[in-house]
Design an enzyme around this catalytic site. Sequence first.
Site, PDB file in Angstrom:
ATOM      1  N   TYR A 122       0.811  -4.776  11.492  1.00  0.00           N
ATOM      2  CA  TYR A 122       0.655  -3.356  11.182  1.00  0.00           C
ATOM      3  C   TYR A 122       1.366  -2.447  12.191  1.00  0.00           C
ATOM      4  O   TYR A 122       2.182  -1.611  11.798  1.00  0.00           O
ATOM      5  CB  TYR A 122      -0.825  -2.997  11.061  1.00  0.00           C
ATOM      6  CG  TYR A 122      -1.388  -3.254   9.682  1.00  0.00           C
ATOM      7  CD1 TYR A 122      -1.443  -4.554   9.171  1.00  0.00           C
ATOM      8  CD2 TYR A 122      -1.864  -2.225   8.888  1.00  0.00           C
ATOM      9  CE1 TYR A 122      -1.953  -4.799   7.902  1.00  0.00           C
ATOM     10  CE2 TYR A 122      -2.367  -2.467   7.609  1.00  0.00           C
ATOM     11  CZ  TYR A 122      -2.412  -3.757   7.129  1.00  0.00           C
ATOM     12  OH  TYR A 122      -2.906  -3.999   5.873  1.00  0.00           O
ATOM     13  N   HIS A 176       0.826  -1.220   0.000  1.00  0.00           N
ATOM     14  CA  HIS A 176       0.000   0.000   0.000  1.00  0.00           C
ATOM     15  C   HIS A 176       0.859   1.268   0.000  1.00  0.00           C
ATOM     16  O   HIS A 176       0.526   2.269   0.632  1.00  0.00           O
ATOM     17  CB  HIS A 176      -0.957   0.017   1.208  1.00  0.00           C
ATOM     18  CG  HIS A 176      -1.924  -1.113   1.221  1.00  0.00           C
ATOM     19  ND1 HIS A 176      -3.089  -1.110   0.483  1.00  0.00           N
ATOM     20  CD2 HIS A 176      -1.900  -2.307   1.876  1.00  0.00           C
ATOM     21  CE1 HIS A 176      -3.741  -2.242   0.682  1.00  0.00           C
ATOM     22  NE2 HIS A 176      -3.038  -2.987   1.520  1.00  0.00           N
ATOM     23  N   ASN A 233     -10.162  -3.365   2.303  1.00  0.00           N
ATOM     24  CA  ASN A 233      -9.918  -3.236   0.865  1.00  0.00           C
ATOM     25  C   ASN A 233     -11.217  -2.925   0.146  1.00  0.00           C
ATOM     26  O   ASN A 233     -12.287  -2.864   0.758  1.00  0.00           O
ATOM     27  CB  ASN A 233      -9.320  -4.536   0.303  1.00  0.00           C
ATOM     28  CG  ASN A 233      -7.874  -4.744   0.694  1.00  0.00           C
ATOM     29  OD1 ASN A 233      -7.070  -3.811   0.669  1.00  0.00           O
ATOM     30  ND2 ASN A 233      -7.531  -5.976   1.050  1.00  0.00           N
TER      31      ASN A 233
END
Length: 486
Positions: A340, A57, A130
Amino acid sequence: MTNQHNAKLTTNTGAPVGDNQNTMTAGVNGPVLLQDVHFIEKMAHFDRERVPERVVHAKGAGAHGVFKVTNDLTKYTRADFLSEVGKETEMLARFSTVAGELGSADTLRDPRGFSLRFYSEEGNYDLVGNNTPVFFIRDPLKFPDFIHTQKRNPQTHLKSTTAVWDFWSLSPESLHQVTILMSDRGIPASFRHMHGYGSHTYRWTNAEGESFWVKYHFRTDQGVQNLTAEAAERLAGQNPDYHTEDLFYAIEDGEFPSWTLSVQIMPLEDAAKYRFNSFDVTQVWSQKDYPLIEVGTMTLNRNPENYFATIEQAAFSPANIVPGIDFSPDKMLHGRVFAYPDTQRHRIGPNYNLLKVNQPKNPINNYQRDGSMRSDNNGGSDVYYEPNSFGGPKESPVDKYATLKIEGIAGNHSYQEDDFYTQPGDLYRLLSEDEKQRLVDNIVGGLSTVRLEEIKIRQTKQFYKADKDYGERVAKALNISIDQIK
């Protein structure tokens, strides 16, 4: 590679790896265990492979906005920002391509990241999803390998369609997402004209302690619009920042894009008997079984003043939850909950939550100290440990996570359900004749460049298993005999 041919897979300390397909969980549907050192090492190393842009991303655009509740769902969740009709919460959104580098074109055939932050009064809630309701894999142990196939070959430094289709053909759980990606939906006309999904299953808990499984659906109010492969390729050359430009100037001109959030709600007990695994991110819940229930609207109405300060330094993480919202046993979600924030600590630094864009609206009260780039007063002279006798912040038992009964044998478990073909087949059969032809054309455009015939045949077999016509069309276009795929 020759000296590694048919060698045992090992950790970085040389220990052989017994299972590289399934994380270690507490029972088949239990949570991922921290003792799975192979997964932790693999994911932590993967998180640090690219500096400084995001590993995935990397290319994206974003804007500020507001979320407004339009329906009372307090019987399902006690989340404060959803507590009353009409309540508004400031938010931030970032849309992105998954595999492309920072300078790549916006119109590549790729899923789009749909990352949202709600600055609630009880902390930041991040929903990191998404524009598709499913994903390519269902176990996070396979994620670094999957993303490697999307990146550059270490020898040629070129993208490799052979690597991409080799991995997909050996990972039949990817078929649902591959079918979506290769369909018209694979290239949105703009960020404003695509839906967004939480993708994973989450857990909501109400004020009485009753819990429910939930899936998020953000439906674009602008209507879904997509680009043909030809138009996307043309735009990639003419204006590689096409989607970024479109979002910025739509907001600049007062054409504020909006999405309507709805959820599917499943009683906890239904998960054990549903016809697909409720926590498998490669599957969807039928809306006939669990209809959409409206929650509210998201409107983006303000562009960032500085892209780097706001969008590039925004550290989204599915680990950021608030009271009333919790995790499900979805293994991919558990992997992302670790990966993350670990990536953000590496990419931005251990004090990334002190940056303005990442700070919650409510005060931060804890005993975390020091670290690079500490930009506040570092706790001053206040007490720096807990428990203590000096009136420092204390835990709040009322805000404990909802309990979840788990049982089973700790080990490397695969999901017991392996029906990889029903849902992609159903999706194919829903398409119009023109949509089917474009889907096949897009698939063949990619598969025809694969260097190994075995991979083409193996992948075409996957299409055939989903739907006979699906597989036969691809086979014919690739000059593969039907006998080879039956």
